[in-house]
Structure formats: structure tokens, C-alpha cells
Design a protein around this motif. Structure first.
Motif, PDB file in Angstrom:
ATOM      1  N   THR A   1     -30.095  -4.928 -11.282  1.00  0.00           N
ATOM      2  CA  THR A   1     -31.197  -4.990 -12.250  1.00  0.00           C
ATOM      3  C   THR A   1     -31.355  -6.422 -12.777  1.00  0.00           C
ATOM      4  N   LYS A   2     -30.203  -7.031 -13.116  1.00  0.00           N
ATOM      5  CA  LYS A   2     -30.226  -8.392 -13.652  1.00  0.00           C
ATOM      6  C   LYS A   2     -30.750  -9.386 -12.601  1.00  0.00           C
ATOM      7  N   GLN A   3     -30.256  -9.239 -11.373  1.00  0.00           N
ATOM      8  CA  GLN A   3     -30.685 -10.146 -10.305  1.00  0.00           C
ATOM      9  C   GLN A   3     -32.177  -9.982 -10.010  1.00  0.00           C
ATOM     10  N   ALA A   4     -32.634  -8.728 -10.047  1.00  0.00           N
ATOM     11  CA  ALA A   4     -34.058  -8.466  -9.790  1.00  0.00           C
ATOM     12  C   ALA A   4     -34.915  -9.131 -10.862  1.00  0.00           C
TER      13      ALA A   4
ATOM     14  N   PRO B   1     -30.022  -6.649 -20.099  1.00  0.00           N
ATOM     15  CA  PRO B   1     -31.070  -7.595 -20.523  1.00  0.00           C
ATOM     16  C   PRO B   1     -31.799  -8.211 -19.326  1.00  0.00           C
ATOM     17  N   THR B   2     -33.113  -8.123 -19.325  1.00  0.00           N
ATOM     18  CA  THR B   2     -33.914  -8.727 -18.246  1.00  0.00           C
ATOM     19  C   THR B   2     -35.137  -9.406 -18.864  1.00  0.00           C
ATOM     20  N   PRO B   3     -35.629 -10.453 -18.195  1.00  0.00           N
ATOM     21  CA  PRO B   3     -36.819 -11.139 -18.734  1.00  0.00           C
ATOM     22  C   PRO B   3     -38.121 -10.428 -18.380  1.00  0.00           C
TER      23      PRO B   3
ATOM     24  N   VAL C   1     -37.622  -2.601  -2.948  1.00  0.00           N
ATOM     25  CA  VAL C   1     -36.596  -1.617  -3.300  1.00  0.00           C
ATOM     26  C   VAL C   1     -35.224  -2.193  -2.981  1.00  0.00           C
ATOM     27  N   VAL C   2     -34.303  -2.056  -3.905  1.00  0.00           N
ATOM     28  CA  VAL C   2     -32.916  -2.478  -3.640  1.00  0.00           C
ATOM     29  C   VAL C   2     -31.975  -1.349  -4.065  1.00  0.00           C
ATOM     30  N   ASP C   3     -30.868  -1.226  -3.356  1.00  0.00           N
ATOM     31  CA  ASP C   3     -29.902  -0.180  -3.676  1.00  0.00           C
ATOM     32  C   ASP C   3     -29.176  -0.480  -4.990  1.00  0.00           C
ATOM     33  N   ALA C   4     -28.806   0.575  -5.699  1.00  0.00           N
ATOM     34  CA  ALA C   4     -28.130   0.411  -6.993  1.00  0.00           C
ATOM     35  C   ALA C   4     -26.679  -0.038  -6.833  1.00  0.00           C
ATOM     36  N   ASP C   5     -26.100   0.132  -5.633  1.00  0.00           N
ATOM     37  CA  ASP C   5     -24.693  -0.264  -5.464  1.00  0.00           C
ATOM     38  C   ASP C   5     -24.544  -1.634  -4.800  1.00  0.00           C
ATOM     39  N   LEU C   6     -25.635  -2.395  -4.757  1.00  0.00           N
ATOM     40  CA  LEU C   6     -25.598  -3.711  -4.091  1.00  0.00           C
ATOM     41  C   LEU C   6     -24.795  -4.707  -4.912  1.00  0.00           C
TER      42      LEU C   6
ATOM     43  N   SER D   1     -24.118  -7.906  -3.524  1.00  0.00           N
ATOM     44  CA  SER D   1     -24.353  -9.271  -3.055  1.00  0.00           C
ATOM     45  C   SER D   1     -25.791  -9.739  -3.269  1.00  0.00           C
ATOM     46  N   ILE D   2     -26.595  -8.939  -3.937  1.00  0.00           N
ATOM     47  CA  ILE D   2     -27.997  -9.343  -4.139  1.00  0.00           C
ATOM     48  C   ILE D   2     -28.082 -10.598  -5.010  1.00  0.00           C
ATOM     49  N   THR D   3     -28.992 -11.485  -4.639  1.00  0.00           N
ATOM     50  CA  THR D   3     -29.263 -12.676  -5.458  1.00  0.00           C
ATOM     51  C   THR D   3     -30.750 -12.654  -5.803  1.00  0.00           C
ATOM     52  N   PRO D   4     -31.189 -13.478  -6.760  1.00  0.00           N
ATOM     53  CA  PRO D   4     -32.633 -13.500  -7.069  1.00  0.00           C
ATOM     54  C   PRO D   4     -33.472 -13.806  -5.834  1.00  0.00           C
ATOM     55  N   GLN D   5     -32.889 -14.569  -4.899  1.00  0.00           N
ATOM     56  CA  GLN D   5     -33.650 -14.930  -3.691  1.00  0.00           C
ATOM     57  C   GLN D   5     -33.998 -13.709  -2.833  1.00  0.00           C
ATOM     58  N   TRP D   6     -33.187 -12.657  -2.914  1.00  0.00           N
ATOM     59  CA  TRP D   6     -33.511 -11.444  -2.137  1.00  0.00           C
ATOM     60  C   TRP D   6     -34.880 -10.901  -2.559  1.00  0.00           C
ATOM     61  N   ILE D   7     -35.157 -11.017  -3.854  1.00  0.00           N
ATOM     62  CA  ILE D   7     -36.445 -10.522  -4.366  1.00  0.00           C
ATOM     63  C   ILE D   7     -37.578 -11.349  -3.766  1.00  0.00           C
ATOM     64  N   GLN D   8     -37.350 -12.673  -3.693  1.00  0.00           N
ATOM     65  CA  GLN D   8     -38.357 -13.545  -3.077  1.00  0.00           C
ATOM     66  C   GLN D   8     -38.537 -13.179  -1.598  1.00  0.00           C
ATOM     67  N   ARG D   9     -37.410 -13.052  -0.889  1.00  0.00           N
ATOM     68  CA  ARG D   9     -37.475 -12.830   0.557  1.00  0.00           C
ATOM     69  C   ARG D   9     -38.112 -11.483   0.907  1.00  0.00           C
TER      70      ARG D   9
END
Lengths: 402, 120
Positions: free
Chosen positions: A33-36, A70-72, A108-113, A115-123
Motif C-alpha cells: 500500500t505504501k509503495q503504491a 499513511p499514503t499521499p 493490481v498488486v498482490d497483498a503479500d508482495l 519486493s514491490i517498489t514505487p517503480q512497479w507502479i510506473q512500469r
């Protein structure tokens, strides 16, 4: 079937949506959630965005863990009624909500991820703003992570529909608002799709509806909760494989015309320095035992499903000792095609047929583990590519018997 | 018959591939550089490209990306003496990858497959 919704910011319009499906993921959902949130602000700061947790009425406080992260960007929590579970049902709620919000891009991203980084959202999101309809990740996984993908979903999807989509059930996706509507309106929905069949269902629908598809390089390997296929196969195997077989019936007129395969477009060329994914342990002897047990538990079923010649070859494999165990890929492809044909011809026996495939899948997994033991991740990729070619070359057998 | 563009800086490879593919009945055109390759493809309109990975001043893998961006459906076969390039994930954008050899059986098989491919 959205039973409950909590929309603290009263959001009624969003251009980009990040969906996180969950069931009892309170301990892990905060991280993706935070990374997203960071990814949405960093790469899509000029767009209206929202993060949606599509939950199955978790009893472990997933809702609070999500909403209190917390998310922006704003967040919405939606849930099925208590007792209604299924990843596919969560996705369906997401399709519905995304259409309601008139979203242009859904990630869509899995809740147990882990290794996700903010860049995954971009990609996953950026290709959707460049006329692609469906985005699937291209990342490094441990060679023993994703055995259903490597031995069934990827080779079958590639041989059937002619598209090289390396992670057809990766768990992370991007799709356009237009494709979300197609998913919602599509009639090919059954019980398996409501659960773990959803990933392969979306990929297959996207291919067959001629959506523009791309694979997007992720900057880190997929790190999540991995499973030993011999110990924790669960319903996932039946749901994924059952959905593939079911969609083979639906799209038979299309795949019969497909010959060989084409690479899929790629976004974000190159991985740079590749981080090694954590290792996955597999109990090989357990796989072997479960395969051998299949000769007893399935002694009446297998001969009714498997072609006589293929069954003869299977009996030969039974007599090979553990140290020299092998399950040739051309035989595995033929047997898998035999099961798909039985699944089509015997609708009332579908659960029995899928259960009877499990010991054979475990045997193929054992063979894969043994052969790839000393291979690097890239060598395994080449090995899998060669296996896929065998599936493509074996397709005339399917066409003849279908 | 299909037209094949061979992109390779080694003269003996261009000659070998040309002769054998002409014998198979293909129309062949050749270039020894990646310079203005996209323009060349636009001009020649090949049905398939055989692309060397290691070209002077050019990376075949980067050229492959340019081809994919401009002519997504054009079949491209990567051809190289160095098997190690298979380890670069960029190579998955190619239809096929072959290691250079004087026996062209594998290359001919891949050319036939790439030209026969039918997908939704």
C-alpha cells in the motif's frame, strides 16, 4: 458483490486505480500500500488516483491495517459479504469499482508482495497511458517459484494462443478501463475464475479479445510468500488448470488457427543489475512419493483419460528408479492435452479429472527440479523456452484429437 | 517468396547466409551495419530480418528494440556467435535466437517457423 465500502475521502472519480486484493493480509498489506502510494505520486502526480483494497471480509483487521497505512493518495476499502471468499470475486469488485470511478488505468498488486517498489507502479501503469490495454510483469523469479506457471500456464498459453506471455499468472497486472469493462461484461465466468483462476482468465481473455498487450520489466525480482508444490498445492492448481481447460473450449475456434508463437511487446527495456530472488525449497522425495501413489489412486481414472500409447510411456516412467527419474516434455505435453480433451468431453467428471492430473504435475515438477538443479536463473529461462517449443511442436496432436 | 534482410558485419556470414537462403528460394538483401537500419527496412520492406547482435558501433539488442517500436510484427531472428547474449532479457523480444554455425539447418527451420506464424 460489494457488500461493504469505506471511502473516507468520498472519492467518486479516479484516473488511475491501484487495486490490492486480500484475505487476511493484515501483517503484509501495509507494505504494498505504501509503495503504491509513493509510486502514484512520483510517476502519476498529475492524475487523480486512489488505492483500493478489495477484501474478502478478513477477520484479522486487514481493513484497519490498510486504511491506517499513511499514503499521499486517498484509499477506499471494499469487501465481499462475510464468508464469500475468492481472489476472482475481489477482482470482479475491482472491475466494478474502477468502471464506477471511470478509471483509465487499473494496476493490481498482490497483498503479500515484499519486493514491490514505487517503480512497479510506473512500469505497470505507464504503458496503459500509451495505448496498451493489458500489462503483465517481466521479472526474475527463483527457478522453483511459479511451477504451475513454468510447467502448465506459460507453455499452454503460448502453444494455444501463440503469444509469449512469460508470467500469465504473475499476480501483478495493469489493464485499461476499457478492458475492465470487457472483463465485467464477459460471460465466460465460472466458479474457478472466482478464485485463483482469475489471473489466467484475464490473460486469456485479453489475448483472445485482441487487446494490445505488453510485458513490462520490473526492477526487482518477485519476492512473496512462496509454496512447495508438493506440500501446499491446495485448490490453486485445480482452479488455474480448470480455467485454462475451460477457456480452451470457449476459444477453440481461435487456437485451432494459431501456428507457432510471437514475442509480446516489451516496455522498460532491460533489468540492469539483477538481484537474486530468495531460494525456494522443494521436497523432491515427497513429489516422487505422490507421483508413485498416483498409480494406485488413479489406476482406474488414468486409462480413461490418457491415450493408450502415452499411458504405456507413463508405465515405463514408473519403472525408472528415483535417481534416474525423467518425465520427457513431449510426453507431458501430450498427457496435458489428453486431460484437456477429457475435461471437454466429460463435463460431469471435471473435478475428478483435475485431481487425477495432480500426481502427474508433481512428477513433471520433480523432473524440472532435477534437470534445473545446477542451472542459473537465465539457463532455466532457456530451458523453459525449449520446453515451450516442444509444446508448440506437439500441438498437431491436440488438433487431431480435439 | 519471402524477402530476408541479413544484418551482419562478417562478410563470410553474409555470403554463407545469402547463398544458402537464395538456394532455398528466398529473396535476400544484406547490410554490414546497423546504421540507418530502420530506414533500410522501410525501403526494402523485408518479410524477416536476421540480425547480428555484435555489430561495430551498434548493439543488435538495441536495434531489435528500435525495430519492435517501429515494425512490431516484423519477424526478427537474432544471430550471434556468443550464446551468452541469450542471458540478456532484451533478447526475448526476438522471434528466435540462433547461434552462428556453418550448418544452417536450425536457422532455416526458424525462418520457416517465423514466416508461418499465425496468432490472434
Amino acid at each position: 458483490m460489494i457488500e461493504y465500502e469505506e471511502n473516507p475521502d468520498g472519492i467518486n472519480r479516479a484516473e488511475i486505480v491501484v487495486g490490492i486484493p486480500s484475505f487476511n493480509e493484515a501483517s503484509s498489506i501495509g507494505y504494498p500500500t505504501k509503495q503504491a502510494g509513493e509510486g502514484l505520486v512520483k510517476f502519476f502526480g498529475n492524475k487523480l488516483s486512489v488505492i483500493i483494497n478489495c477484501d474478502n471480509c478478513s477477520t484479522d483487521n486487514t481493513k484497519d491495517a490498510f486504511l491506517e497505512t499513511p499514503t499521499p493518495v486517498p484509499k477506499i476499502y471494499i469487501s465481499t459479504p462475510p464468508g464469500v471468499h475468492g481472489k476472482g470475486i475481489n477482482f470482479r469488485n475491482l472491475f466494478y469499482k474502477a468502471c464506477e470511478l471511470k478509471a483509465e488505468a487499473i494496476i493490481v498488486v498482490d497483498a503479500d508482495l515484499k519486493s514491490i517498489t514505487p517503480q512497479w507502479i510506473q512500469r505497470l501503469g505507464e504503458p496503459l497511458l500509451r495505448d496498451f490495454d493489458y500489462v503483465i510483469p517481466l521479472y526474475v523469479r527463483h527457478k522453483y517459484d511459479g511451477t504451475i506457471t513454468n510447467n502448465i500456464a506459460y507453455p499452454l498459453t503460448r502453444a494455444l494462443y501463440g503469444r509469449r506471455v512469460r508470467q500469465p499468472i504473475g499476480g501483478e497486472f495493469g489493464f485499461s478501463g476499457k478492458l475492465s469493462e470487457t472483463f465485467l461484461k464477459d460471460g465466460f465466468w465460472d466458479e474457478s475464475v472466482s478464485h485463483f483462476g482469475i489471473d489466467i482468465w484475464m490473460t486469456t481473455i485479453a489475448i483472445n479479445k485482441a487487446a494490445s498487450i505488453c510485458q513490462s520489466f520490473m526492477d526487482r525480482p518477485k519476492i512473496h510468500r512462496t509454496k512447495d508444490p508438493g506440500l501446499q498445492l491446495g485448490p490453486m492448481f485445480r482452479e488455474v488448470t480448470g480455467t485454462i481447460f475451460s477457456l480452451m473450449i470457449t476459444f477453440a475456434d481461435i487456437w485451432k488457427e494459431v501456428r507457432w508463437s510471437k514475442p509480446t511487446a516489451i516496455f522498460g527495456f532491460g533489468l540492469g543489475e539483477v538481484e537474486r530472488p530468495p531460494s525456494v525449497t522443494i521436497d523432491e522425495e515427497n513429489l516422487f512419493k505422490k507421483f508413485m501413489k498416483g498409480f494406485n489412486s488413479c489406476k482406474e481414472t488414468w486409462p480413461t483419460i490418457i491415450d493408450e500409447n502415452n499411458y504405456g510411456k507413463l508405465l515405463e516412467i514408473r519403472d525408472i528408479d528415483y535417481n534416474h527419474f525423467d518425465f520427457p516434455t513431449h510426453l507431458w505435453a501430450r498427457i496435458l492435452f489428453d486431460f484437456a480433451i477429457a475435461f471437454k468431453n466429460r463435463p460431469s467428471d471435471r473435478t475428478l479429472i483435475l485431481d487425477a492430473l495432480i500426481p502427474l504435475y508433481l512428477a513433471k515438477t520433480l523432473c524440472f527440479v532435477k534437470k534445473s538443479r545446477r542451472m542459473s536463473i537465465r539457463q532455466v529461462e532457456e530451458f523453459i523456452e525449449n520446453e515451450c517449443m516442444v509444446f508448440e511442436e506437439t500441438k498437431p496432436y491436440l488438433l487431431q484429437r480435439w | 517468396m519471402a524477402k530476408i534482410l541479413i544484418v551482419d558485419d562478417e562478410e563470410h556470414i553474409r555470403l554463407l547466409y545469402s547463398e544458402e537462403l537464395l538456394e532455398e528460394g528466398y529473396e535476400v538483401c544484406v547490410t554490414d551495419t546497423g546504421y540507418e537500419l530502420i530506414d533500410r527496412i522501410e525501403r526494402e520492406k523485408p518479410d524477416l530480418v536476421i540480425l547480428d547482435i555484435k555489430l561495430p558501433e551498434y548493439s543488435g539488442l538495441d536495434l531489435l528494440q528500435d525495430i519492435r517500436n517501429k515494425f512490431y510484427n516484423l519477424p526478427v531472428i537474432l544471430s550471434t556467435a556468443y550464446d551468452v547474449f541469450k542471458e540478456d532479457l532484451k533478447s526475448v523480444a526476438a522471434d528466435y535466437y540462433v547461434t552462428k554455425s556453418f550448418d544452417l539447418t536450425e536457422l532455416k527451420k526458424r525462418i520457416a517457423m517465423a514466416l508461418e506464424t499465425k496468432t490472434p
